[in-house]
Design a protein around this motif. Structure first.
Motif, PDB file in Angstrom:
ATOM      1  N   LEU A   1      20.258  30.949   7.736  1.00  0.00           N
ATOM      2  CA  LEU A   1      20.823  32.121   7.075  1.00  0.00           C
ATOM      3  C   LEU A   1      20.175  33.419   7.560  1.00  0.00           C
ATOM      4  N   ASN A   2      18.874  33.355   7.875  1.00  0.00           N
ATOM      5  CA  ASN A   2      18.169  34.550   8.325  1.00  0.00           C
ATOM      6  C   ASN A   2      18.013  34.626   9.841  1.00  0.00           C
TER       7      ASN A   2
ATOM      8  N   ARG B   1      29.888  30.469   4.857  1.00  0.00           N
ATOM      9  CA  ARG B   1      29.693  31.305   3.671  1.00  0.00           C
ATOM     10  C   ARG B   1      29.806  30.478   2.396  1.00  0.00           C
TER      11      ARG B   1
ATOM     12  N   GLU C   1      26.541  28.735   1.994  1.00  0.00           N
ATOM     13  CA  GLU C   1      25.555  29.673   1.468  1.00  0.00           C
ATOM     14  C   GLU C   1      25.687  29.813  -0.042  1.00  0.00           C
TER      15      GLU C   1
ATOM     16  N   LYS D   1      23.455  35.566  12.417  1.00  0.00           N
ATOM     17  CA  LYS D   1      23.986  36.757  11.739  1.00  0.00           C
ATOM     18  C   LYS D   1      24.896  37.562  12.654  1.00  0.00           C
ATOM     19  N   SER D   2      24.492  37.702  13.903  1.00  0.00           N
ATOM     20  CA  SER D   2      25.300  38.454  14.866  1.00  0.00           C
ATOM     21  C   SER D   2      26.644  37.786  15.091  1.00  0.00           C
TER      22      SER D   2
ATOM     23  N   SER E   1      18.827  35.719  13.393  1.00  0.00           N
ATOM     24  CA  SER E   1      19.503  36.913  13.913  1.00  0.00           C
ATOM     25  C   SER E   1      20.698  36.571  14.785  1.00  0.00           C
TER      26      SER E   1
ATOM     27  N   ASP F   1      28.886  38.245  12.048  1.00  0.00           N
ATOM     28  CA  ASP F   1      29.423  39.608  11.976  1.00  0.00           C
ATOM     29  C   ASP F   1      30.575  39.802  12.952  1.00  0.00           C
TER      30      ASP F   1
END
Length: 593
Positions: free
Chosen positions: A472-473, A494, A497, A478-479, A475, A482
């Motif tokens: 989840l954290n 999601r 999560e 996350k990229s 990078s 996004d």
């Protein structure tokens, strides 16, 4: 070469028997604890090989080393489970007064590895295991089998599918084998031995297992898997039984929709316990409303085919109750704590019938005990069906198989891949290794703050936090999310999560306070200090995660959250699944609060 007609007949029978038996696993054998002088720096142990693939048939009967492969998913935690073991008065008192089996052969050892604690979990070298062998290489005069997953505890060398016909002497039965050609039980007829049946364990007065009138059991119609080996006379000696009905893919009943599924797990699940047969209840949590009188076998079969495919993996939530009645155990204040564990089940094709079924491996966080159950990975037939210490013969048992793609299907988020179940598996494996060592004194005992359900839940908590930190954290993840917010994998992620957040806040730490023992890498996961005394501090510690204090409460709360997130489930439930044990009644696990 046979020396008589009798020898010739024996050879012919043996050849025919081979058509009805198959190896219990591709690789399996009996673990042997090395001496202090023989110990390996990598914590490996010996194994007497009993089954191999054809490519390594020359290793049968040989002694080899077993160690971890460099690609094993368990490499991350192995160093955290290495510990010195020195017995103390608590351990010795447990052995003397409770008749509990502790790893006495490891007393005084330093830097005990997870494989050593498994091999040394029994007082003798009798732990049989199935191996996930990644490589087999010669190292000097011995071979080394390098494994990926931790060893699965098993019973026996071969297995078969039979139906009981009639007793044939003391702890012997005439049986008929399943015939794949006719798809019925009209194969080889023979007499098998079940010497461990009726075992009465030290400190108890009731037989742990039974084969009395087993041929009259309703389960006999579908047959039994038998696990064992042939003795010197050629007779097959059975070490464990498994009713074929337990994990058939097709359910026996169906519940549809959120309301019915929720009512089942919270209220009705343990009200009617099937005796000497298995109920497989499909909780079609996402199905459309269908009146009860229209839930035909055809509809159940259709829905099952839509939900489950070969190779699918389910998370297993296991619970059991206890035994009451005239000969049963006294239950103080009418409270039945029971037991809780996790496991994993895979949809496989049966070796004998060719039909799809579930194949279950428990990851048992299990305290030291008189039955000789060793914490770790073990197949259903050993834990439930062992004729020495199996629980299916006298207790009400349940295995809920959870299907939820957000949790049970691996992810690929761009170039990053991960499997939530592997993370849960790793944390459970670490926890069970610690339980085998008992925090250093070889004694894992139970208190309100430390137990099978508490520490299984702690492993789940650790898995959730690891997923948060590592995925989840991340990078890169996350990229990618996004850049691809509307992709199928992003939406599924999601939902994962959200699921993890709800499991943590609703089930594991409902007060929002993480128990002290759940923070960091606390080695004290099993109660072994101060004789497991209940103190105000230990009670306060337990209350921080109060929904994980008793198995039934944890089962209810966890399954409720999984249902709310769309899980479909199959509950395989029954009691006294074997021969008759007069004078006992099944007691469901209790919800205390």
């Amino acid at each position: 070469m046979p020396e008589s007609i009798g020898d010739t007949q024996f050879m012919n029978i043996s050849l025919e028997r081979k058509n009805f038996y198959c190896p219990i696993a591709k690789w399996s054998g009996r673990l042997i604890l090395p001496s202090l002088a023989e110990r390996r720096s990598d914590g490996g142990v010996y194994m007497e090989v009993q089954n191999t693939p054809d490519s390594h048939a020359q290793l049968k009967g040989k002694k080899v080393w077993v160690t971890w492969h460099s690609t094993s998913c368990h490499r991350k935690w192995l160093h955290r489970a290495v510990i010195d073991i020195h017995f103390d008065e608590i351990t010795r008192k447990s052995m003397k007064e409770n008749h509990f089996i502790h790893p006495i052969r490891l007393d005084g050892w330093s830097k005990v590895s997870p494989l050593e604690s498994l091999a040394g979990g029994s007082t003798i070298d009798d732990v049989q295991v199935e191996l996930d062998v990644v490589s087999a290489d010669r190292e000097g005069n011995l071979w080394v089998l390098a494994i990926g997953d931790e060893p699965y505890q098993i019973a026996g060398i071969e297995k078969a599918l039979i139906r009981f016909i009639a007793p044939a002497g003391e702890k012997r039965y005439r049986v008929r084998h399943y015939n794949p050609s006719s798809r019925s039980f009209d194969g080889l007829e023979e007499v098998i031995a079940l010497p461990d049946a009726g075992t009465v364990l030290p400190g108890t007065s009731i037989e742990q297992t039974s084969i009395k009138n087993i041929e009259k059991s309703p389960l006999n119609a579908s047959g039994w898997y038998i696990y064992g080996s042939q003795d010197a006379s050629g007779s097959f000696t059975v070490k464990a039984l498994e009713p074929a009905d337990v994990f058939k893919l097709l359910p026996t009943r169906m519940l549809i929709g959120r309301d019915e599924s929720r009512d089942y797990v919270t209220d009705s699940k343990w009200k009617n316990i099937p005796l000497q047969w298995v109920e497989r209840a499909l909780l079609d949590n996402n199905g459309g409303m269908v009146p009860a009188n229209q839930r035909t076998s055809a509809l159940i079969a259709k829905r099952t085919k839509e939900l489950w495919y070969a190779g699918d993996v389910a998370l297993v939530v296991h619970t059991y109750g206890w035994r009451g009645g005239k000969r049963g155990d006294k239950v103080p204040l009418g409270i039945v704590p029971g037991h809780f564990a996790f496991g994993f089940a895979k949809v496989v094709r049966d070796e004998f019938t060719g039909e799809l079924r579930f194949d279950l491996v428990y990851r048992q966080v299990y305290a030291h005990n008189r039955e000789g159950v060793i914490a770790g990975a073990m197949r259903w037939h050993l834990y439930m069906g062992s004729l020495r210490h199996g629980w299916m013969y006298t207790l009400p048992i349940s295995d809920v198989l959870v299907r939820l793609p957000e949790l049970t299907v691996p992810y690929r988020l761009g170039n990053h891949t991960f499997n939530p179940l592997i993370v849960i598996l790793q944390e459970l494996a670490l926890m069970t290794a610690k339980y085998r060592a008992g925090g250093g004194n070889g004694a894992s005992l139970v208190t309100p703050a430390a137990s099978c359900v508490k520490d299984s839940s702690q492993a789940l908590f650790a898995a959730g936090r690891r997923l948060e930190n590592e995925v989840l954290n991340n990078s890169v993840v996350k990229s990618w999310l996004d850049s691809n917010p509307n992709s199928y994998e992003a939406k599924r992620f999601r939902r994962l999560e959200s699921l993890l957040n709800d499991v943590e806040s609703t089930v594991l730490i409902p007060l929002g306070i993480v128990p002290k023992s759940w923070r960091g890498d606390n080695e004290y996961v099993a109660a072994h200090l101060k004789d497991g005394a209940i103190t105000p501090a230990s009670i306060l510690e337990a209350l921080k995660a109060w929904k994980t204090m008793v198995p039934r409460r944890t089962e209810i709360e966890l399954l409720k959250v999984l249902l709310e997130h769309g899980a479909t489930m199959v509950d395989c439930k029954g009691a006294m699944l074997g021969g008759e044990v007069p004078g006992i009644v099944p007691l469901a696990p209790t919800v205390i609060f």
